[in-house]
Enzyme design. Structure first.
Site, PDB file in Angstrom:
ATOM      1  N   GLU A 150       9.512   8.898 -16.669  1.00 33.30           N
ATOM      2  CA  GLU A 150       8.129   9.349 -16.904  1.00 33.30           C
ATOM      3  C   GLU A 150       7.684   9.022 -18.324  1.00 33.30           C
ATOM      4  OE1 GLU A 150       7.940  13.115 -13.803  1.00 33.30           O
ATOM      5  OE2 GLU A 150       8.675  13.435 -15.808  1.00 33.30           O
ATOM      6  N   LYS A 202      15.604  22.177 -10.433  1.00 35.38           N
ATOM      7  CA  LYS A 202      14.964  20.925 -10.835  1.00 35.38           C
ATOM      8  C   LYS A 202      15.882  19.981 -11.600  1.00 35.38           C
ATOM      9  CE  LYS A 202      11.029  19.897 -10.415  1.00 35.38           C
ATOM     10  NZ  LYS A 202       9.822  20.433 -11.006  1.00 35.38           N
ATOM     11  N   HIS A 217       0.827  -1.220   0.000  1.00 40.93           N
ATOM     12  CA  HIS A 217       0.000   0.000   0.000  1.00 40.93           C
ATOM     13  C   HIS A 217       0.856   1.264   0.000  1.00 40.93           C
ATOM     14  CE1 HIS A 217      -3.290  -2.748   1.250  1.00 40.93           C
ATOM     15  NE2 HIS A 217      -2.347  -3.293   1.996  1.00 40.93           N
TER      16      HIS A 217
END
Ligand code: ARG
Length: 460
Positions: free
Chosen positions: A291, A284, A156
């Protein structure tokens, strides 16, 4: 442009209809397979006396010269032809004259394209297999160096029990073993040759189909039903299904890398070579490759659904709908090939922050099950042990500490079964190393499994 079927027609095809019908823009990819098939077909025709030996020789030389010129970049496909088959035949006839017009004896574009696709896919399946194999080698090397790199295992997405990095990577290694075995099943099942099935009902020429099947490497021999042969695209569906499963695995893996690379986790650092920056936020460093792999999974699933849907309403035998098989399959092959290559490169250069993973495994009560097992081993029923440890966890949460930080008095307050050896019993290394069942993260079991993987990689 000279068509293969102009004879029966009196009016020119509408320009848009011609373009709509044409497949050369994408089936040009099949040119080598098309020539390979034609070479075997013409050799067989000459061998069986269906065309003369001289014509056979001319055709062979002509086809080989085309192949050579394509390889050397001296000949490029002229896209004004309808399809790759028409183009090759036209170039051949231009080079060797009338003999070229005899190549298509006893053949239809229906069995021709069925063969071309099978030849192309057979190679593509092997290339996909090699791509996965390269990734497995990188995973093996990560596993070998991280048998006691502790990290939390999750259920989970909540910390559950400690595992090792080797064990976690091993889960993906297993998925890729299954992926490769699926590919090998597909190769087995598609190992029959459709050439010689004609348009749908075979031919009146005494073709030697065994000969062409053998020459083209189909050890399963010729296909048994000519109608099925020209309209079977099951192997594409199976392949796309296998590719979809590979992408599903790569996508799950990507998801984990993205999470692990986040500021909150910091389990890994993706190398500069495989990350990108932001045009506005100077700090960043984004996991774009992972992705994109996750994102591209959608188009591969799309290809599978596309072909399943195209095929579902097609009456026997060949119908032009089937031409729609190519673009989506080619796109899926390219996509998976790129994804495997880049994912492998990313994993080969990624840095694992072992210290961060270890610290994370120490928090979050990943040893709570082991603490309960401690009580069970001292005779407490598991259900009681579970609730004793549950209460201790609440106490720890309130006090902002871990189970390892509890004093002997605090343990005893819940059960006087606890003794000094509890600390050793719930240490991180005990929690992992005590997991000795085959397939568990403990070093003993993992070492055996790694030996197996080593043999697996070397038998290849
Ligand atoms: N371009 C066609 C395809 O990809 C080749 C077969 C054409 N056959 C035909 N009867 N028009 O399926």
């Amino acid at each position: 442009m000279q068509k293969l079927w102009g004879g029966r027609f009196q009016n020119e095809t509408d320009y848009d209809a011609y373009r709509f019908n044409a497949s050369i823009g994408f089936d040009k990819r099949l040119i080598k397979e098309d020539i390979e098939g034609s070479l075997s077909h013409s050799r067989m025709l000459a061998e069986c006396g269906i065309i003369s030996k001289e014509d056979g020789k001319k055709i062979e030389e002509g086809l080989l010269s085309i192949l050579n010129d394509i390889d050397e970049g001296k000949l490029t496909v002229d896209e004004s032809y309808e399809d790759v088959h028409s183009f090759v035949e036209a170039v051949l006839t231009g080079r060797i004259g009338d003999a070229g017009k005899r190549l298509h004896t006893g053949r239809s574009r229906n069995d021709q394209v069925a063969l071309d696709m099978k030849l192309y896919i057979r190679k593509a399946v092997s290339d996909t297999d090699k791509g996965i194999f390269e990734l497995q080698k990188v995973l093996f090397s990560i596993m070998s160096g991280n048998l006691d790199t502790y990290m939390p295992g999750f259920t989970h997405l909540q910390k559950a029990q400690p595992v090792t990095l080797a064990h976690h990577m091993g889960a993906y290694f297993e998925m890729f073993i299954r992926d490769r075995s699926r590919l090998s099943d597909i190769l087995d099942r598609m190992n029959t040759c459709p050439l010689g099935s004609g348009a749908l009902a075979g031919t009146t020429y005494p073709l030697d189909r065994e000969m062409t099947a053998k020459a083209l490497g189909f050890t399963g021999g010729p296909t048994r039903n000519s109608m099925d042969s020209v309209s079977d695209r099951d192997y594409l569906i199976e392949y796309l299904s296998a590719l979809s499963t590979i992408m599903m695995h790569l996508s799950r893996f990507s998801e984990e890398i993205i999470i692990w690379n986040s500021n909150e986790y910091r389990f890994v650092e993706i190398d500069d070579r495989y990350s990108t920056g932001s045009s506005i936020m100077p700090q960043k460093k984004n996991p774009d490759i992972a992705e994109l792999v996750r994102g591209k999974t959608g188009r591969v699933y799309g290809a599978l659904i596309s072909i399943l849907t195209t095929m579902k309403g097609i009456p026997l035998a060949y119908d032009k709908d089937m031409q729609e098989d190519k673009e989506v399959v080619f796109d899926a092959i390219d996509t998976v090939s790129d994804c495997l290559k880049l994912f492998t490169g990313m994993m080969n250069t990624i840095t694992f922050r072992n210290d961060v993973m270890k610290r994370s495994a120490e928090g979050g009560f990943t040893n709570a099950t082991d603490a309960a097992d401690y009580l069970v081993k001292k005779g407490v029923p598991f259900r009681d042990a579970h609730s004793i440890i549950g209460r201790l966890v609440i106490h720890c949460v309130e006090e902002n500490k871990s189970l390892n930080d509890l004093s002997m008095d605090e343990w005893k307050a819940e059960s006087d079964v606890f003794e000094d050896d509890i600390y050793e019993a719930i240490s991180l290394s005990t929690c992992v190393e005590k997991r000795v069942t085959f397939g568990a993260p403990g070093k003993e079991s993992m070492t055996k499994v790694l030996e197996y993987y080593n043999r697996y990689l070397n038998n290849d």
